[in-house]
Scaffold this active site. Structure first.
Site, PDB file in Angstrom:
ATOM      1  N   HIS A 355       0.798  -1.221   0.000  1.00  0.00           N
ATOM      2  CA  HIS A 355       0.000   0.000   0.000  1.00  0.00           C
ATOM      3  C   HIS A 355       0.833   1.274   0.000  1.00  0.00           C
ATOM      4  O   HIS A 355       0.269   2.367   0.158  1.00  0.00           O
ATOM      5  CB  HIS A 355      -0.913   0.040   1.232  1.00  0.00           C
ATOM      6  CG  HIS A 355      -2.141  -0.795   1.108  1.00  0.00           C
ATOM      7  ND1 HIS A 355      -3.285  -0.360   0.481  1.00  0.00           N
ATOM      8  CD2 HIS A 355      -2.407  -2.059   1.514  1.00  0.00           C
ATOM      9  CE1 HIS A 355      -4.199  -1.304   0.523  1.00  0.00           C
ATOM     10  NE2 HIS A 355      -3.691  -2.350   1.143  1.00  0.00           N
ATOM     11  N   LYS A 543      -8.845  13.719   4.947  1.00  0.00           N
ATOM     12  CA  LYS A 543      -8.030  12.504   4.901  1.00  0.00           C
ATOM     13  C   LYS A 543      -7.042  12.564   6.064  1.00  0.00           C
ATOM     14  O   LYS A 543      -6.961  13.572   6.765  1.00  0.00           O
ATOM     15  CB  LYS A 543      -7.282  12.378   3.572  1.00  0.00           C
ATOM     16  CG  LYS A 543      -6.460  13.593   3.185  1.00  0.00           C
ATOM     17  CD  LYS A 543      -5.774  13.420   1.842  1.00  0.00           C
ATOM     18  CE  LYS A 543      -6.746  13.498   0.705  1.00  0.00           C
ATOM     19  NZ  LYS A 543      -7.014  12.217   0.080  1.00  0.00           N
ATOM     20  N   ARG A 544      -6.321  11.489   6.255  1.00  0.00           N
ATOM     21  CA  ARG A 544      -5.270  11.469   7.274  1.00  0.00           C
ATOM     22  C   ARG A 544      -4.280  12.603   7.014  1.00  0.00           C
ATOM     23  O   ARG A 544      -3.962  12.911   5.872  1.00  0.00           O
ATOM     24  CB  ARG A 544      -4.566  10.111   7.215  1.00  0.00           C
ATOM     25  CG  ARG A 544      -3.455   9.895   8.212  1.00  0.00           C
ATOM     26  CD  ARG A 544      -3.046   8.421   8.207  1.00  0.00           C
ATOM     27  NE  ARG A 544      -2.626   7.968   6.894  1.00  0.00           N
ATOM     28  CZ  ARG A 544      -1.361   7.991   6.456  1.00  0.00           C
ATOM     29  NH1 ARG A 544      -0.402   8.486   7.229  1.00  0.00           N
ATOM     30  NH2 ARG A 544      -1.041   7.533   5.263  1.00  0.00           N
ATOM     31  N   LYS A 549       0.584  14.289   1.857  1.00  0.00           N
ATOM     32  CA  LYS A 549      -0.771  14.571   1.364  1.00  0.00           C
ATOM     33  C   LYS A 549      -0.992  16.066   1.142  1.00  0.00           C
ATOM     34  O   LYS A 549      -1.970  16.472   0.543  1.00  0.00           O
ATOM     35  CB  LYS A 549      -1.817  13.993   2.328  1.00  0.00           C
ATOM     36  CG  LYS A 549      -1.776  12.465   2.381  1.00  0.00           C
ATOM     37  CD  LYS A 549      -2.793  11.904   3.355  1.00  0.00           C
ATOM     38  CE  LYS A 549      -2.701  10.386   3.484  1.00  0.00           C
ATOM     39  NZ  LYS A 549      -3.201   9.674   2.290  1.00  0.00           N
ATOM     40  N   THR A 651      -8.647   6.362  -2.041  1.00  0.00           N
ATOM     41  CA  THR A 651     -10.035   5.968  -2.334  1.00  0.00           C
ATOM     42  C   THR A 651     -10.989   7.123  -2.077  1.00  0.00           C
ATOM     43  O   THR A 651     -12.126   7.094  -2.538  1.00  0.00           O
ATOM     44  CB  THR A 651     -10.455   4.743  -1.489  1.00  0.00           C
ATOM     45  OG1 THR A 651     -10.201   5.005  -0.111  1.00  0.00           O
ATOM     46  CG2 THR A 651      -9.702   3.503  -1.926  1.00  0.00           C
ATOM     47  N   LYS A 655     -14.698   8.271  -3.878  1.00  0.00           N
ATOM     48  CA  LYS A 655     -15.928   8.625  -3.167  1.00  0.00           C
ATOM     49  C   LYS A 655     -16.439   9.986  -3.611  1.00  0.00           C
ATOM     50  O   LYS A 655     -17.650  10.187  -3.792  1.00  0.00           O
ATOM     51  CB  LYS A 655     -15.662   8.615  -1.652  1.00  0.00           C
ATOM     52  CG  LYS A 655     -15.349   7.235  -1.091  1.00  0.00           C
ATOM     53  CD  LYS A 655     -14.645   7.296   0.255  1.00  0.00           C
ATOM     54  CE  LYS A 655     -14.070   5.939   0.621  1.00  0.00           C
ATOM     55  NZ  LYS A 655     -13.062   5.994   1.688  1.00  0.00           N
TER      56      LYS A 655
END
Length: 809
Positions: A355, A543-544, A549, A651, A655
């Protein structure tokens, strides 16, 4: 019980009286939830028993999905939808003057996961059951989740997430299925005949007790199982002599040590104790899981050699990689197999999903820790490494550096990703670009050695939760337009392309988005006392929180936009509401400072009347599945702006597109495949490519300070971190400043800023044409079916696990 509304109401009232000795008027909402949950579980149980019976009698191959996380979200609503009884229940409760929505709000989000890894596992369980596939989850029953996040004065504060305070209505404790897991001690070897027999002594014994949760498929009779393991003390094996000596402390310490294994998701591993606890958790999961799997297999099958034909074991990332040596231990030490036989079975049974490309996430464990905590397991890993290195020597004679790079044990560490590749029959990445990076960069030596092992399986999401449940208004319009077949055949969403230019359909889609935005606006007003304009662009990044990110890139743009508004309050922009939701790991100092920065900027902007409310910034605390179901349907823009090559798939991007939001993103992970599906005109892509990022990492040449000196916008933003413009205590943001300029901006925030700002300007211009924007939104929804986890699971079932549907009569 659920055949009609009248029978449901009578059964509900009777169950309420039996469980709590109360009538409907005296009962609390949480009691009503527990009653309804118990009724739904009882309804599921008949098919659960029937499914197990069919699996047992048919003897078909089954898959077991091992994951350290399962981010399930609330289950009541999903179970009602999957059972096809939501309308009966909702109408029956309404007759009793009870709101189903209020009952659903009583259910806590199970604290069993944190981010995309755990949510993916939950989506996969839903798809397995809905596709009639025999597949089960195996995880840990954490007493506390990661943490409950509170924002106090802009700072993240972590509180215990005791999600089990009222118990878990969905679980069934299976004490009779408990197994023993062993830690520490010593191993000695005895030769018996021609065999070596290994004896494990003086170990700490931990009892693993399973709690089973049923996983029903959508409107079918398949009910699979998520088995979660709880660590308990094996007092019956304890030295009771200590009780006579009143040495209670020894027992207390033992119980505390034992129960801590399943107490917290992701214990802080910044210290030695935390590292040991994490390793304990990982072995606890795989040892309990594999013992249970083998025991179940032997009840149905005689020959242990046939295991790969009847069982597939899948390890979700590196956390469960110890399944490989544990299966070897069981096959050799308990089943009496020779090494070659055990290795053949193991490497035909276990498959592995990677991952991440982040080196810090490709786990490594110190040899001394592994050897002390898991002596027999370390012996097996050492033997695997010796044999693998001999194979490499035969293949690459004299290439010591290459062998050293590929070794499972090297530089005082056990390299778990290496062990996963060597011990699995298939390795997959989770998006096309991620798999290519694994093959050509991160694991290129292993790909050269085992090219047949590497495959791609692009991630997916269960559309039944993320569209049908989370966005019922949109789901109804879709069903009315193209029929409800898309619920079982998500590729049918493609038919919506025919309506992308239809003015009537566009108006329906626009109105649904508006209603969802009003709903989220009301939540924000009620929760945070901040008024946001539902007509503004809802620009969302949830998100985290991690530096790669790049929430920092987002907040820098907000700071720049605010600076421009201060210079020119009449600046012509569409009002914008920036929405964040993110948890930072408790020990991740930089991430927590970014949260403080976002909230500090929000406080200044939201309270400045001179900008006339043109921008608002909202940080929604304690982000999780339930909040995602509220936020995502309201989004106009979903930000997926990770540094290219760093996000394996993502993901959240799927969504958002499924709910009609447009993606603002880099060429990273599944963004690339979304772009290929929807076309360049229906997505907003910017920034460095994966190849450019990898070139910088390999060849160097990036100077962050050049961008600071050449771009006056960036210079002003970075100076504001240090000059007290947003916060007088300038020390708060020094760490962010230094991470960019002194540590050379590892994730290229400054490099991508100009392209990001230009793309945000394109979004502003595009949103002014509501007709064209809604057309883009519809095209995104229409192309989202390929990103259903049903498709992903079908690919795993046929191409990796070789399992077939079993239709429960």
């Amino acid at each position: 019980m659920f055949l009609d509304k009248k029978r449901f109401k009578n059964a509900f009232l009777e169950r309420l009286e039996n469980m709590y000795g109360k009538n409907i008027n005296e009962s609390t909402t949480i009691e009503q939830f527990m009653v309804l949950g118990s009724m739904v579980k009882e309804h599921i149980s008949k098919n659960w028993i029937l499914t197990k019976k069919n699996y047992r009698e048919r003897g078909e191959k089954q898959v077991y999905y091992l994951s350290i996380e399962f981010l399930l979200g609330r289950m009541l609503g999903t179970n009602l939808l999957n059972l096809g009884i939501r309308e009966i229940v909702e109408e029956g409760l309404r007759d009793l003057d009870i709101s189903l929505e209020k009952i659903e709000q009583q259910e806590p989000d199970p604290g069993l996961g944190n981010g995309g890894l755990g949510r993916l596992a939950a989506c996969f369980l839903d798809s397995l059951a809905s596709l009639h596939l025999p597949g089960h989850g195996c995880g840990i029953r954490y007493k506390y989740g990661l943490f409950e996040q509170k924002i106090v004065d802009g700072y993240q504060i972590e509180l215990p997430d005791y999600w089990l305070r009222e118990g878990n209505v969905w679980e069934v404790r299976r004490s009779d299925k408990a197994v023993e897991v062993r830690f520490g001690g010593n191993v000695w070897v005895e030769k018996v005949g021609e065999r070596l027999v290994f004896h494990h002594e003086n170990y700490e014994s931990v009892l693993a007790v399973p709690y089973d949760i049923p996983v029903p498929g959508y409107k079918n009779k398949t009910v699979n199982t998520l088995r979660l393991w709880s660590a308990e003390s094996a007092i019956k094996d304890f030295d009771f002599q200590c009780l006579n000596n009143r040495d209670y402390q020894k027992i207390i310490d033992y119980k505390r040590s034992t129960e801590s294994i399943s107490e917290f998701l992701y214990p802080d591993d910044s210290k030695e104790e935390g590292k040991i606890l994490r390793l304990k958790q990982q072995y606890f999961l795989v040892s309990a899981g594999l013992q249970s799997i083998i025991r179940s297999y032997k009840k149905r099958h005689q020959d242990i050699h046939d295991l790969p034909n009847k069982v597939a074991i899948h390890i979700n990332d590196t956390h469960p990689v110890l399944a490989i040596p544990e299966l070897m231990r069981i096959l050799m030490d308990e089943e009496g197999l020779e090494w070659d036989q055990a290795w053949s079975i193991t490497t035909r049974t276990i498959s592995y999903t990677n991952h991440t490309t982040l080196q810090e996430a490709l786990e490594r464990w110190p040899i001394d820790m592994m050897k002390t905590l898991l002596p027999r397991i370390y012996m097996i890993i050492e033997e695997i490494n010796e044999r693998f290195c001999r194979e490499l020597w035969n293949k690459y004679p004299g290439e010591w550096d290459l062998i050293h790079q590929m070794a499972i044990i090297a530089d005082g560490q056990v390299k778990m990703a290496h062990l996963a590749i060597v011990g699995s029959y298939q390795v997959n990445g989770v998006s096309k670009i991620h798999t290519e990076i694994l093959k050509k960069q991160v694991m290129k030596n292993f790909y050269a050695c085992f090219p047949y092992k590497f495959h791609n399986k692009t991630n997916g999401i269960t559309h039944r939760r993320w569209l049908l449940k989370a966005n019922p208004l949109l789901a109804k319009i879709i069903s009315d337009t193209i029929s409800p077949n898309w619920i079982e055949h998500p590729s049918d969403l493609n038919y919506l392309q025919n309506y992308a230019k239809d003015p009537s359909f566009q108006e329906q889609i626009f109105l649904v988005k508006k209603k969802n935005k009003i709903s989220l606006s009301n939540y924000i007003q009620e929760k945070y006392n901040i008024s946001v304009d539902p007509n503004s662009i809802f620009d969302v990044q949830v998100k985290r929180l991690h530096a790669y990110k790049r929430q920092l890139l987002n907040v820098f743009y907000i700071m720049d936009l605010y600076n421009r508004l201060k210079e020119n309050p009449d600046l012509d922009i569409i009002p914008r509401t920036f929405i964040f939701g993110a948890k930072a790991a408790p020990g991740y100092f930089l991430a927590k400072r970014i949260i403080k920065l976002i909230n500090t900027v929000a406080t200044v902007i939201n309270n400045d009347p001179t900008i006339h409310g043109k921008i608002k910034v909202i940080f929604i605390e304690n982000y999780g599945v339930t909040l995602a179901e509220k936020i995502i349907p309201a989004a106009d823009i979903g930000q997926q702006i990770s540094t290219a090559s760093k996000e394996a798939s993502g993901t959240g991007n799927m969504k958002f597109m499924m709910n009609g939001a447009l993606t603002l993103g880099t060429l990273d992970g599944a963004n690339i495949e979304i772009k290929d599906e929807v076309g360049d005109n229906n997505i907003f892509i910017f920034g460095l490519t994966p190849q450019e990022v990898l070139h910088y990492y390999q060849q160097g040449g990036y100077r962050a300070r050049d961008f600071y000196q050449s771009d006056p916008r960036l210079r002003k933003i970075l100076d504001q971190l240090m000059n007290g413009f947003f916060l007088k205590e300038v020390v708060e943001f020094k760490f962010i400043y230094y991470s960019l300029l002194q540590e050379n901006d590892e994730f290229f925030v400054l490099k991508d800023f100009a392209a990001y700002a230009d793309t945000q300007q394109r979004i502003d211009q595009s949103y002014r044409d509501h007709k064209a924007w809604t057309e883009k939104s519809i095209i995104n929804i229409a192309h989202s079916g390929i990103f259903s986890s049903d498709r992903t699971i079908y690919e795993y079932a046929s191409g990796t696990w070789e399992i077939r549907p079993i239709f429960i009569p």
